[in-house]
Design a protein around this motif. Structure first.
Motif, PDB file in Angstrom:
ATOM      1  N   ARG A 285      -1.085   3.543  -2.541  1.00  0.00           N
ATOM      2  CA  ARG A 285      -2.461   3.843  -2.931  1.00  0.00           C
ATOM      3  C   ARG A 285      -2.538   4.332  -4.370  1.00  0.00           C
ATOM      4  NH1 ARG A 285      -6.010   8.665  -0.429  1.00  0.00           N
ATOM      5  NH2 ARG A 285      -4.737   9.762  -1.965  1.00  0.00           N
ATOM      6  N   MET A 295      -0.163  -7.413  -5.047  1.00  0.00           N
ATOM      7  CA  MET A 295       0.203  -6.725  -3.818  1.00  0.00           C
ATOM      8  C   MET A 295       1.691  -6.814  -3.510  1.00  0.00           C
ATOM      9  SD  MET A 295      -2.241  -5.026  -2.581  1.00  0.00           S
ATOM     10  CE  MET A 295      -1.512  -4.669  -0.983  1.00  0.00           C
ATOM     11  N   ALA A 299       3.913  -3.533  -2.997  1.00  0.00           N
ATOM     12  CA  ALA A 299       4.717  -3.358  -1.784  1.00  0.00           C
ATOM     13  C   ALA A 299       6.166  -3.050  -2.128  1.00  0.00           C
ATOM     14  CB  ALA A 299       4.628  -4.612  -0.918  1.00  0.00           C
ATOM     15  N   ALA A 307       4.156  -7.628   1.131  1.00  0.00           N
ATOM     16  CA  ALA A 307       2.747  -7.253   1.111  1.00  0.00           C
ATOM     17  C   ALA A 307       2.166  -7.268   2.520  1.00  0.00           C
ATOM     18  CB  ALA A 307       1.966  -8.203   0.209  1.00  0.00           C
ATOM     19  N   ARG A 308       2.637  -8.202   3.332  1.00  0.00           N
ATOM     20  CA  ARG A 308       2.174  -8.257   4.720  1.00  0.00           C
ATOM     21  C   ARG A 308       2.567  -6.991   5.464  1.00  0.00           C
ATOM     22  NH1 ARG A 308       3.810 -12.986   9.119  1.00  0.00           N
ATOM     23  NH2 ARG A 308       2.506 -12.200  10.838  1.00  0.00           N
ATOM     24  N   ARG A 311       0.296  -4.145   4.301  1.00  0.00           N
ATOM     25  CA  ARG A 311      -1.055  -4.215   4.880  1.00  0.00           C
ATOM     26  C   ARG A 311      -1.058  -3.793   6.347  1.00  0.00           C
ATOM     27  NH1 ARG A 311      -1.363  -8.971   1.475  1.00  0.00           N
ATOM     28  NH2 ARG A 311      -3.010  -8.679  -0.104  1.00  0.00           N
ATOM     29  N   ARG A 312      -0.006  -4.146   7.084  1.00  0.00           N
ATOM     30  CA  ARG A 312       0.056  -3.791   8.495  1.00  0.00           C
ATOM     31  C   ARG A 312       0.135  -2.272   8.676  1.00  0.00           C
ATOM     32  NH1 ARG A 312       4.109  -6.614   9.751  1.00  0.00           N
ATOM     33  NH2 ARG A 312       5.737  -5.033  10.006  1.00  0.00           N
ATOM     34  N   TRP A 314      -0.719  -0.071   6.335  1.00  0.00           N
ATOM     35  CA  TRP A 314      -1.926   0.467   5.699  1.00  0.00           C
ATOM     36  C   TRP A 314      -3.064   0.599   6.710  1.00  0.00           C
ATOM     37  CZ3 TRP A 314      -2.902   1.581   0.396  1.00  0.00           C
ATOM     38  CH2 TRP A 314      -4.242   1.802   0.078  1.00  0.00           C
ATOM     39  N   GLN A 315      -3.249  -0.393   7.548  1.00  0.00           N
ATOM     40  CA  GLN A 315      -4.347  -0.396   8.513  1.00  0.00           C
ATOM     41  C   GLN A 315      -4.267   0.750   9.513  1.00  0.00           C
ATOM     42  OE1 GLN A 315      -4.110  -4.289  10.258  1.00  0.00           O
ATOM     43  NE2 GLN A 315      -5.086  -5.311   8.514  1.00  0.00           N
ATOM     44  N   PRO A 321      -9.707  -1.537   2.975  1.00  0.00           N
ATOM     45  CA  PRO A 321      -8.551  -2.335   2.566  1.00  0.00           C
ATOM     46  C   PRO A 321      -7.946  -1.790   1.282  1.00  0.00           C
ATOM     47  CG  PRO A 321     -10.578  -3.438   1.942  1.00  0.00           C
ATOM     48  CD  PRO A 321     -10.986  -2.248   2.765  1.00  0.00           C
ATOM     49  N   PRO A 322      -6.734  -2.195   0.943  1.00  0.00           N
ATOM     50  CA  PRO A 322      -6.110  -1.726  -0.299  1.00  0.00           C
ATOM     51  C   PRO A 322      -6.965  -1.967  -1.535  1.00  0.00           C
ATOM     52  CG  PRO A 322      -4.482  -2.824   1.068  1.00  0.00           C
ATOM     53  CD  PRO A 322      -5.811  -3.031   1.740  1.00  0.00           C
ATOM     54  N   SER A 323      -7.722  -3.065  -1.542  1.00  0.00           N
ATOM     55  CA  SER A 323      -8.555  -3.393  -2.714  1.00  0.00           C
ATOM     56  C   SER A 323      -9.594  -2.330  -2.993  1.00  0.00           C
ATOM     57  CB  SER A 323      -9.248  -4.749  -2.502  1.00  0.00           C
ATOM     58  OG  SER A 323     -10.046  -4.720  -1.314  1.00  0.00           O
TER      59      SER A 323
END
Length: 330
Positions: A285, A295, A299, A307-308, A311-312, A314-315, A321-323
């Motif tokens: 973050r 990304m 990562a 990056a996948r 994101r997993r 992160w959720q 979302p990261p954006s």
């Protein structure tokens, strides 16, 4: 200034303003945080002076404070002015006394663009009368909210906050929350590890609330006093992207792997793996908010396999979302 280890030390001049009927906890608690910060690291030194309209001040518990410095005519570069609260009853009954007006006039004359203002409890009313909260978010003790809004119509006064940060303007709800605020400031100026260590020494729970996103997420899981678990957490926070095996952390904490796993979950409420992932998300973050890296690069730098993967995980911690955090820095 250079510390004993050859590290250049940043000196922060701190002027602690004592109003009539000073609430001593508003001074003693926050200043103990700064004292321990000076002991625990050498990169930043807080040079504290106690100032008032006269060389003696009364407190709410009947203790007199003597030998106080006079209010300086000019503030040095990058000074911090910490304004203590006073008796809430005196503040609300007497309104703006002559001495409090003198303090507000002094702030109005001397505060510069590079001055950091830190108000504790009803100290916010003095800052508000000086106009230093104009255009900023701020807070104070719940009993003083109406008066703060009256004195600072150009400020955004926030309810139900432990503390608020807005640029170089910091304010807290007062009493014990002054300690929370100074731990946050020390965390920002030194490191989360130092702040956590100070909280541990002071036997303070580092509080977080969903109502205040300004409180550092790096301090999650620190509201305990177990020294071995803190050692493991210190190691992770110092380098979240490192390869943290349970064996490596157990060695840092001087515990067996099984014992560390049990103690870690017992005292932090999460597993070692979950804590590592949370610190990596915090790092990701921060990278997103302060860089334009894609990304995959974010990562990699924050310790995730892809990056996948980022994101997993992160959720599990953020609805946005990261954006979303990237747009905050735009």
């Amino acid at each position: 200034m250079t510390s004993g280890g050859g590290v250049q030390t940043k000196i922060i001049p701190v002027f602690v303003v004592l109003p009539p009927q000073t609430l001593l906890l508003d001074v003693a608690g926050p200043l103990e945080v700064l004292r321990y910060a000076n002991q625990q690291q050498g990169a930043v030194r807080f040079d504290c002076k106690y100032v008032a309209a006269s060389d003696r001040q009364t407190t709410t518990i009947g203790l007199s404070l003597a030998g106080l410095d006079t209010l300086p005519e000019v503030l040095p570069d990058n000074a911090m002015v910490l304004i203590s609260g006073g008796s809430l009853m005196e503040t609300m009954q007497a309104g703006s006394s002559r001495e409090r007006r003198d303090l507000a006039d002094w702030l109005r004359r001397t505060v510069r663009d590079d001055t950091t203002i830190v108000s504790i409890c009803s100290g916010a009313l003095i800052a508000a009368e000086a106009g230093v909260f104009d255009g900023h978010h701020c807070t104070t003790h719940s009993d003083c909210m109406g008066e703060l809004r009256r004195l600072a119509p150009l400020a955004q006064v926030l309810d139900n906050r432990l503390f608020v940060e807005d640029g170089r303007r910091f304010s807290s709800a007062g009493i014990s929350t002054g300690i929370d605020l100074l731990l946050h400031i020390v965390s920002s100026l030194t490191s989360p590890v130092i702040a956590a260590r100070i909280a541990q020494i002071m036997v303070i729970y580092i509080r977080r609330t969903a109502n205040d996103p300004q409180i550092s997420p790096w301090l999650s899981g620190r509201n305990h006093i177990h020294p071995s678990v803190h050692k493991a957490q210190d190691a992770i926070v110092a380098d979240p992207a490192a390869e943290w095996s349970l064996g490596r952390l157990a060695k840092a904490a001087a515990l067996s792997e099984r014992h560390l796993s049990r103690l870690f979950r017992e005292h932090t409420g999460v597993s070692v793996v979950d804590y590592i992932n949370l610190m990596r998300v915090n790092l990701a973050r921060d990278i997103l908010a302060h860089s334009r890296l894609d990304m995959e690069a974010v990562a990699e730098r924050s310790g995730f396999a892809s990056a996948r993967h980022l994101r997993r995980v992160w959720q599990q911690h953020h609805e946005e979302p990261p954006s979303f955090y990237r747009t905050l820095s735009s």
